[in-house]
Design an enzyme around this catalytic site. Structure first.
Site, PDB file in Angstrom:
ATOM      1  N   TRP A 177      67.126 -14.987  -0.124  1.00 60.72           N
ATOM      2  CA  TRP A 177      66.902 -14.075  -1.174  1.00 60.72           C
ATOM      3  C   TRP A 177      68.582 -13.133  -1.688  1.00 60.72           C
ATOM      4  O   TRP A 177      68.913 -13.200  -0.051  1.00 60.72           O
ATOM      5  CB  TRP A 177      66.232 -12.659  -1.656  1.00 60.72           C
ATOM      6  CG  TRP A 177      65.055 -13.687  -1.034  1.00 60.72           C
ATOM      7  CD1 TRP A 177      64.039 -13.514  -0.514  1.00 60.72           C
ATOM      8  CD2 TRP A 177      63.999 -13.765  -3.050  1.00 60.72           C
ATOM      9  NE1 TRP A 177      62.465 -13.714  -0.219  1.00 60.72           N
ATOM     10  CE2 TRP A 177      62.765 -14.148  -1.760  1.00 60.72           C
ATOM     11  CE3 TRP A 177      64.373 -14.281  -3.594  1.00 60.72           C
ATOM     12  CZ2 TRP A 177      61.903 -15.001  -3.173  1.00 60.72           C
ATOM     13  CZ3 TRP A 177      63.227 -14.795  -4.739  1.00 60.72           C
ATOM     14  CH2 TRP A 177      61.710 -15.253  -3.629  1.00 60.72           C
ATOM     15  N   HIS A 199      58.814 -10.434 -12.897  1.00 60.22           N
ATOM     16  CA  HIS A 199      61.035 -11.316 -12.676  1.00 60.22           C
ATOM     17  C   HIS A 199      61.170 -11.173 -14.063  1.00 60.22           C
ATOM     18  O   HIS A 199      61.632 -12.228 -13.760  1.00 60.22           O
ATOM     19  CB  HIS A 199      60.286 -11.586 -11.296  1.00 60.22           C
ATOM     20  CG  HIS A 199      60.728 -10.841  -9.345  1.00 60.22           C
ATOM     21  ND1 HIS A 199      61.566  -9.909  -9.788  1.00 60.22           N
ATOM     22  CD2 HIS A 199      59.051 -10.438  -9.665  1.00 60.22           C
ATOM     23  CE1 HIS A 199      60.273  -9.360  -8.469  1.00 60.22           C
ATOM     24  NE2 HIS A 199      59.579  -9.769  -8.419  1.00 60.22           N
ATOM     25  N   ASP A 212      64.928 -14.949 -13.018  1.00 60.74           N
ATOM     26  CA  ASP A 212      64.125 -13.713 -11.928  1.00 60.74           C
ATOM     27  C   ASP A 212      65.114 -11.822 -13.386  1.00 60.74           C
ATOM     28  O   ASP A 212      65.682 -12.734 -14.064  1.00 60.74           O
ATOM     29  CB  ASP A 212      65.422 -13.326 -11.188  1.00 60.74           C
ATOM     30  CG  ASP A 212      63.575 -12.417 -10.545  1.00 60.74           C
ATOM     31  OD1 ASP A 212      63.565 -11.086 -10.429  1.00 60.74           O
ATOM     32  OD2 ASP A 212      63.268 -13.193  -8.771  1.00 60.74           O
ATOM     33  N   ARG A 220      69.836 -13.821  -9.211  1.00 59.75           N
ATOM     34  CA  ARG A 220      70.330 -12.045  -8.222  1.00 59.75           C
ATOM     35  C   ARG A 220      71.891 -12.697  -8.442  1.00 59.75           C
ATOM     36  O   ARG A 220      72.303 -11.628  -8.642  1.00 59.75           O
ATOM     37  CB  ARG A 220      70.137 -12.045  -7.387  1.00 59.75           C
ATOM     38  CG  ARG A 220      68.125 -11.243  -6.579  1.00 59.75           C
ATOM     39  CD  ARG A 220      67.635 -11.698  -7.445  1.00 59.75           C
ATOM     40  NE  ARG A 220      66.404 -10.963  -7.728  1.00 59.75           N
ATOM     41  CZ  ARG A 220      64.745 -11.080  -6.695  1.00 59.75           C
ATOM     42  NH1 ARG A 220      65.623 -11.728  -6.100  1.00 59.75           N
ATOM     43  NH2 ARG A 220      64.080 -10.808  -7.350  1.00 59.75           N
ATOM     44  N   PHE A 272      65.788 -15.304   5.586  1.00 55.65           N
ATOM     45  CA  PHE A 272      66.941 -15.390   6.410  1.00 55.65           C
ATOM     46  C   PHE A 272      68.139 -14.352   5.247  1.00 55.65           C
ATOM     47  O   PHE A 272      69.072 -13.961   5.510  1.00 55.65           O
ATOM     48  CB  PHE A 272      67.516 -16.883   6.318  1.00 55.65           C
ATOM     49  CG  PHE A 272      67.014 -17.638   6.910  1.00 55.65           C
ATOM     50  CD1 PHE A 272      65.695 -17.407   7.688  1.00 55.65           C
ATOM     51  CD2 PHE A 272      67.227 -18.688   7.384  1.00 55.65           C
ATOM     52  CE1 PHE A 272      64.969 -17.987   8.399  1.00 55.65           C
ATOM     53  CE2 PHE A 272      66.900 -19.784   8.204  1.00 55.65           C
ATOM     54  CZ  PHE A 272      66.043 -19.439   8.867  1.00 55.65           C
ATOM     55  N   ASP A 273      67.570 -13.173   4.419  1.00 56.57           N
ATOM     56  CA  ASP A 273      68.215 -12.861   4.303  1.00 56.57           C
ATOM     57  C   ASP A 273      67.833 -10.984   4.848  1.00 56.57           C
ATOM     58  O   ASP A 273      69.259 -10.123   4.318  1.00 56.57           O
ATOM     59  CB  ASP A 273      68.267 -11.715   2.610  1.00 56.57           C
ATOM     60  CG  ASP A 273      66.602 -11.655   2.163  1.00 56.57           C
ATOM     61  OD1 ASP A 273      65.377 -12.129   2.962  1.00 56.57           O
ATOM     62  OD2 ASP A 273      65.952 -11.185   1.182  1.00 56.57           O
ATOM     63  N   ASP A 318      54.482 -13.643  -7.841  1.00 47.77           N
ATOM     64  CA  ASP A 318      54.350 -12.503  -7.354  1.00 47.77           C
ATOM     65  C   ASP A 318      55.182 -11.442  -8.336  1.00 47.77           C
ATOM     66  O   ASP A 318      55.612 -11.630  -9.768  1.00 47.77           O
ATOM     67  CB  ASP A 318      55.888 -12.898  -6.382  1.00 47.77           C
ATOM     68  CG  ASP A 318      57.387 -12.530  -7.081  1.00 47.77           C
ATOM     69  OD1 ASP A 318      57.356 -13.358  -7.937  1.00 47.77           O
ATOM     70  OD2 ASP A 318      57.717 -12.758  -6.387  1.00 47.77           O
ATOM     71  N   GLU A 319      54.444 -10.402  -6.628  1.00 46.12           N
ATOM     72  CA  GLU A 319      54.954  -9.189  -8.229  1.00 46.12           C
ATOM     73  C   GLU A 319      55.615  -8.530  -9.044  1.00 46.12           C
ATOM     74  O   GLU A 319      56.067  -8.408  -9.996  1.00 46.12           O
ATOM     75  CB  GLU A 319      56.466  -8.836  -7.300  1.00 46.12           C
ATOM     76  CG  GLU A 319      57.147  -8.552  -6.123  1.00 46.12           C
ATOM     77  CD  GLU A 319      58.027  -8.665  -5.298  1.00 46.12           C
ATOM     78  OE1 GLU A 319      58.270  -8.023  -4.096  1.00 46.12           O
ATOM     79  OE2 GLU A 319      59.183  -9.529  -5.989  1.00 46.12           O
TER      80      GLU A 319
END
Ligand code: ACM
Ligand code: ZN
Length: 547
Positions: free
Chosen positions: A486, A274, A204, A175, A436-437, A337-338
């Protein structure tokens, strides 16, 4: 006269001892057993050397690390010295710090740390265990402005071993791109906290970050976006080109940097979802054929890899084949994922694949769910042929991957428990304790803009990775715990530091301590001492628990 000089010398020695600063073994993570016998301790001064078994490169490197850490903390510079195989440890170790190996220690990463009047001995089953003992000694030292009269190490006998074999942190460099120097600093943070896995998220929708020689457009095109949405997916774009990638040589450099600190890098190429950055570079890999763009927005996108096409599998296998020449990890993260099914539902090739493979959904499933299973099992097989196993997000549980695949439980802790019952190994990383984001305080007005959520230091500390409902056998599948960083809204190193410090310290105690040894208030006292090391390195630390 003789008596007078004796008295004088004694006073000198006493004053030297009196001025020395004192070590404190209440470190983070707290060692399993710390017993402090009544006897005299050891005055660590620059006359001590770090002794290691000769012709053992790992132990020699351990000795140099210890010398550097002591220098960092106390300004004293200790020499290092190999110990000949035939030498007597008691003799060579006298007045020194002796690093040793002992196969009788049970845990692969277990160690003992002993201090008495004769000196210091750190013994591990493996060099990795010795390194972890070195971290404990390092953290027990005071931070000193000048070396002064050295450090008094009170007599102690420490025996320690981690609760979990997998102790990880994740870093999303897709990202936002982070420099090699920052990735190394992040690895230093892992080492300080006794962790041994870095899950490196390097592809990603918003960027592809690793050179793949057979597919140069992945980094020529896929590593760059021409802008980024301002705030949370607003319709305003900053129009600032962002990107970057790591060459394979640079990745090897990171692998070695981590391995020197007994940390394994687990790379993640997220698939089949992604994947917009790869699709922008090679549009033929998508169902519609594009065109596609490296994403400026955050979230989940309908354009994903097309499992109806053989060229997609060729691509995935080629990428993984290069990846495993760079990363020696025996486990490879393939995301999973996703992954929306929208395109697959309309793609004639995907539908043909479903028919050809006879994929018939059961209740609660769609045939496209099974198509992700088909995709994943092919990737899984490929990895097996190359001596690797598959790690993926918990969506894979509905894909029919076999038991050799390890599941990362992120949509809460429940998928992890379910996976363990099904016989999968599991890494616990639930969003509600390990993201932790997320904000780290309820009072977000003065916080840097974040993805949302709320995971406070106390929430991290309170997390219990092994669900009560698991049997002893099932519980063995919980290999460990990891927190994820993230970076949609984290754009520079100091912000990343702010998000992980001090939450990483709480995580370290979850990873190391047996539940009955956890004590949040006592941890906060230990944490204050650990913060002196954070400050020594000028790391940016969230202050909420220190106010
Ligand atoms: C995830 O947070 N999508 C694994
Ligand atoms: Zn398709």
């Amino acid at each position: 006269m003789k008596n007078f000089f004796f008295l004088l010398c004694t006073l000198c020695v006493l004053s030297v001892v009196a001025k020395a600063q004192v070590a404190n073994y209440e470190v983070v993570p707290l060692p399993k057993t710390v017993s402090q016998p009544a006897g005299a301790g050891f005055l660590l001064s620059e006359s001590a050397v770090v002794v290691y078994p000769e012709e053992n490169a790992d132990m020699e490197r351990n000795a140099r690390f210890l010398s550097d850490y002591v220098n960092e903390m106390t300004r004293m510079r200790l020499g290092t010295q190999p110990m000949p195989a035939k030498a007597k440890a008691a003799k060579v170790g006298k007045g020194n710090i002796l690093l040793a190996l002992d196969g009788k220690i049970q845990n692969e990463e277990g160690y003992t740390l002993t201090v008495n009047a004769k000196g210091v001995v750190i013994t591990g089953k493996t060099p990795a265990g010795v390194f972890l003992g070195i971290q404990t000694l390092r953290k027990s030292l005071p931070v000193m402005q000048e070396k002064g009269q050295g450090v008094t190490l009170p007599a102690v006998s420490i025996a320690d071993e981690p609760r979990f074999p997998y102790r990880g942190m994740h870093l999303d460099c897709a990202r936002h791109f982070f420099s090699l120097d920052f990735v190394k600093e992040y690895i230093d943070l892992l080492a300080l906290h006794g962790m041994n896995r870095l899950h490196w998220h390097i592809s990603d929708d918003q960027g592809w970050r690793i050179e793949i020689k057979k597919y140069p457009r992945l980094t020529e095109i896929g590593a760059w976006r021409s802008g980024t949405t301002i705030s949370r997916n607003s319709d305003v774009d900053d129009r600032v080109r962002h990107g970057g990638f790591y060459t394979q040589e640079e990745c090897r450099e990171i692998v070695k940097y981590a391995a020197d600190r007994y940390i394994t890098i687990i790379p993640e190429i997220d698939m089949p979802g992604h994947m917009l950055a790869a699709l922008a570079a090679y549009p033929e890999l998508g169902c519609t054929g594009g065109p596609y763009e490296v994403s400026h927005l955050w979230g989940i996108f309908p354009d994903v890899l097309c499992p109806g096409k053989e060229v997609t599998f060729q691509f995935v296998e080629d990428v993984l084949a290069e990846l495993i020449t760079v990363f020696p990890s025996d486990i490879i993260h393939i995301g999973g994922d996703e992954c929306p099914r929208d395109r697959w539902a309309e793609c004639p090739l995907c539908q043909q694949r479903i028919k050809d493979e006879g994929l018939v959904p059961q209740e609660g499933q769609t045939k496209e769910d099974l198509l992700q299973g088909y995709f994943t099992r092919r990737v899984e097989k490929f990895l097996h042929v190359h001596g690797k196993t598959l790690l993926g997000w918990d969506e894979l549980l509905s894909c029919g991957v076999d038991q050799t695949s390890t599941i990362m439980s992120w949509r809460g802790a429940e998928p992890g428990a379910k996976a363990a019952k099904l016989g999968h190994d599991v890494i616990m990383t639930p969003y509600n304790a390990m993201y932790f984001d997320y904000y780290q305080t309820g009072d977000i007005l003065y916080e840097p803009f974040s993805i949302g959520g709320n995971v406070q230091v106390k929430d991290v500390y309170a997390f219990e990775p092994v669900a009560a409902e698991l049997t002893e056998e099932e519980a063995k599948h919980i290999l460990g715990v990891q927190a994820n960083l993230w970076t949609e809204y984290i754009t520079y190193p100091q912000h990343a530091e702010y998000m992980v410090l001090p939450r990483m310290a709480a995580l370290a105690e979850v990873q190391w301590l047996q539940p009955d040894k956890k004590d949040y208030d006592a941890f906060l006292v230990r944490l204050k001492r650990l913060k002196t090391i954070y400050d020594l390195h000028h790391w940016t630390v969230a202050q909420h628990v220190f106010r």
